[in-house]
Design a protein around this motif. Structure first.
Motif, PDB file in Angstrom:
ATOM      1  N   TYR A 189      -2.566  -4.402   1.665  1.00  0.00           N
ATOM      2  CA  TYR A 189      -3.155  -3.313   2.126  1.00  0.00           C
ATOM      3  C   TYR A 189      -3.272  -3.385   3.637  1.00  0.00           C
ATOM      4  N   ASN A 190      -1.772  -3.407   4.438  1.00  0.00           N
ATOM      5  CA  ASN A 190      -1.608  -3.537   5.890  1.00  0.00           C
ATOM      6  C   ASN A 190      -1.647  -2.032   6.597  1.00  0.00           C
ATOM      7  N   LYS A 191      -1.820  -0.875   5.571  1.00  0.00           N
ATOM      8  CA  LYS A 191      -1.848   0.259   6.127  1.00  0.00           C
ATOM      9  C   LYS A 191      -0.677   0.811   6.845  1.00  0.00           C
ATOM     10  N   ILE A 192       0.445   0.137   6.457  1.00  0.00           N
ATOM     11  CA  ILE A 192       1.738   0.698   7.221  1.00  0.00           C
ATOM     12  C   ILE A 192       2.865   0.701   5.803  1.00  0.00           C
ATOM     13  N   GLN A 193       3.470   1.789   5.815  1.00  0.00           N
ATOM     14  CA  GLN A 193       4.671   1.873   4.779  1.00  0.00           C
ATOM     15  C   GLN A 193       5.825   2.237   5.592  1.00  0.00           C
ATOM     16  N   SER A 194       7.039   2.418   4.748  1.00  0.00           N
ATOM     17  CA  SER A 194       8.335   2.431   5.404  1.00  0.00           C
ATOM     18  C   SER A 194       8.483   3.338   6.734  1.00  0.00           C
ATOM     19  N   ALA A 195       7.891   4.514   6.654  1.00  0.00           N
ATOM     20  CA  ALA A 195       7.897   5.641   7.520  1.00  0.00           C
ATOM     21  C   ALA A 195       7.082   5.503   8.571  1.00  0.00           C
ATOM     22  N   SER A 242       2.317   5.022   9.181  1.00  0.00           N
ATOM     23  CA  SER A 242       1.063   4.765   8.916  1.00  0.00           C
ATOM     24  C   SER A 242       0.758   5.539   7.306  1.00  0.00           C
ATOM     25  N   VAL A 243       0.058   4.709   6.653  1.00  0.00           N
ATOM     26  CA  VAL A 243      -0.375   5.439   5.289  1.00  0.00           C
ATOM     27  C   VAL A 243      -1.316   6.487   5.586  1.00  0.00           C
ATOM     28  N   PHE A 244      -1.809   6.622   6.893  1.00  0.00           N
ATOM     29  CA  PHE A 244      -2.949   7.569   7.079  1.00  0.00           C
ATOM     30  C   PHE A 244      -2.295   9.035   7.287  1.00  0.00           C
ATOM     31  N   GLU A 245      -0.811   8.603   8.095  1.00  0.00           N
ATOM     32  CA  GLU A 245      -0.148   9.839   8.404  1.00  0.00           C
ATOM     33  C   GLU A 245       0.474  10.170   7.046  1.00  0.00           C
ATOM     34  N   ILE A 246       1.061   9.380   6.211  1.00  0.00           N
ATOM     35  CA  ILE A 246       1.956   9.832   4.957  1.00  0.00           C
ATOM     36  C   ILE A 246       1.103  10.155   3.860  1.00  0.00           C
ATOM     37  N   GLN A 247       0.357   9.107   3.388  1.00  0.00           N
ATOM     38  CA  GLN A 247      -0.549   9.684   2.257  1.00  0.00           C
ATOM     39  C   GLN A 247      -1.783   8.784   2.220  1.00  0.00           C
ATOM     40  N   ASN A 248      -2.807   9.389   2.824  1.00  0.00           N
ATOM     41  CA  ASN A 248      -4.083   8.640   2.818  1.00  0.00           C
ATOM     42  C   ASN A 248      -4.601   8.155   1.544  1.00  0.00           C
ATOM     43  N   MET A 249      -4.665   7.044   1.299  1.00  0.00           N
ATOM     44  CA  MET A 249      -5.426   6.666  -0.174  1.00  0.00           C
ATOM     45  C   MET A 249      -6.910   6.208  -0.009  1.00  0.00           C
ATOM     46  N   GLU A 250      -7.483   6.505   1.032  1.00  0.00           N
ATOM     47  CA  GLU A 250      -8.685   5.997   1.235  1.00  0.00           C
ATOM     48  C   GLU A 250      -9.648   7.130   0.417  1.00  0.00           C
ATOM     49  N   PRO A 251     -10.863   6.562  -0.055  1.00  0.00           N
ATOM     50  CA  PRO A 251     -11.365   5.200  -0.199  1.00  0.00           C
ATOM     51  C   PRO A 251     -10.738   4.259  -1.175  1.00  0.00           C
ATOM     52  N   LEU A 252      -9.821   3.535  -0.836  1.00  0.00           N
ATOM     53  CA  LEU A 252      -8.824   2.786  -1.699  1.00  0.00           C
ATOM     54  C   LEU A 252      -9.682   2.159  -2.850  1.00  0.00           C
ATOM     55  N   ALA A 253     -10.741   1.170  -2.579  1.00  0.00           N
ATOM     56  CA  ALA A 253     -11.211   0.470  -3.525  1.00  0.00           C
ATOM     57  C   ALA A 253     -12.006   1.213  -4.540  1.00  0.00           C
ATOM     58  N   ASP A 254     -12.744   2.364  -4.100  1.00  0.00           N
ATOM     59  CA  ASP A 254     -13.383   3.236  -4.994  1.00  0.00           C
ATOM     60  C   ASP A 254     -12.267   4.054  -5.949  1.00  0.00           C
ATOM     61  N   ASP A 305       0.761  -1.333  -0.032  1.00  0.00           N
ATOM     62  CA  ASP A 305      -0.103   0.235  -0.112  1.00  0.00           C
ATOM     63  C   ASP A 305       0.898   1.282  -0.011  1.00  0.00           C
ATOM     64  N   GLY A 306       2.078   1.118   0.376  1.00  0.00           N
ATOM     65  CA  GLY A 306       2.981   2.219   0.310  1.00  0.00           C
ATOM     66  C   GLY A 306       3.445   2.570  -1.059  1.00  0.00           C
TER      67      GLY A 306
END
Length: 129
Positions: free
Chosen positions: A72-78, A80-92, A43-44
């Motif tokens: 889609y574990n919602k964690i990337q290298s640095a 949470s995906v929500f802190e770095i670049q939120n992709m929600e709503p991903l499926a949409d 996901d990152g």
């Protein structure tokens, strides 16, 4: 060599995997090969613009492959995906690029089996994620 695997590419977090898979699928279509192409992304990694350019191209060509699998574990290298670049709503987002979207708990082998069977049974008129 793994039996049945003709090629593989490791692109890491650069976002090139979907583009490579797209090229592989287009080459298979042009040469009449009955190949199955899968691309596994984190996901990152899908924060990269090249992923979305490839997604648009896959829809343009109405390719059933590559089948994109996202961890889609919602964690990337640095963080949470929500802190770095939120992709929600991903499926949409994927649906807006013309993809058929299938979701499951990736920690369940039974659910993974179910969703891979569903993707195989889906019409071949557009890409799948």
């Amino acid at each position: 060599m793994v039996p049945g695997v003709e090629a593989e590419a490791c692109s890491g977090s650069l976002g090139r995997g979907l583009s490579i898979g797209l090229g592989t699928a287009l080459a298979a279509r042009m040469s009449g090969r009955d190949s199955k192409v899968y691309v596994v992304m984190g996901d990152g990694e899908i924060n990269e613009g090249s992923v979305w350019e490839a997604a648009a191209c896959a829809d343009k060509h109405r390719l059933a492959d590559p089948k994109a699998v996202i961890d889609y574990n919602k964690i990337q290298s640095a963080g949470s995906v929500f802190e770095i670049q939120n992709m929600e709503p991903l499926a949409d987002k994927w649906r807006s690029f013309g993809f058929r979207v299938f979701e499951c708990n990736g920690h369940s082998v039974a659910e993974l089996r179910r969703v891979f069977q569903a993707t195989a049974a889906a019409p071949l008129d557009r890409p799948r994620v």
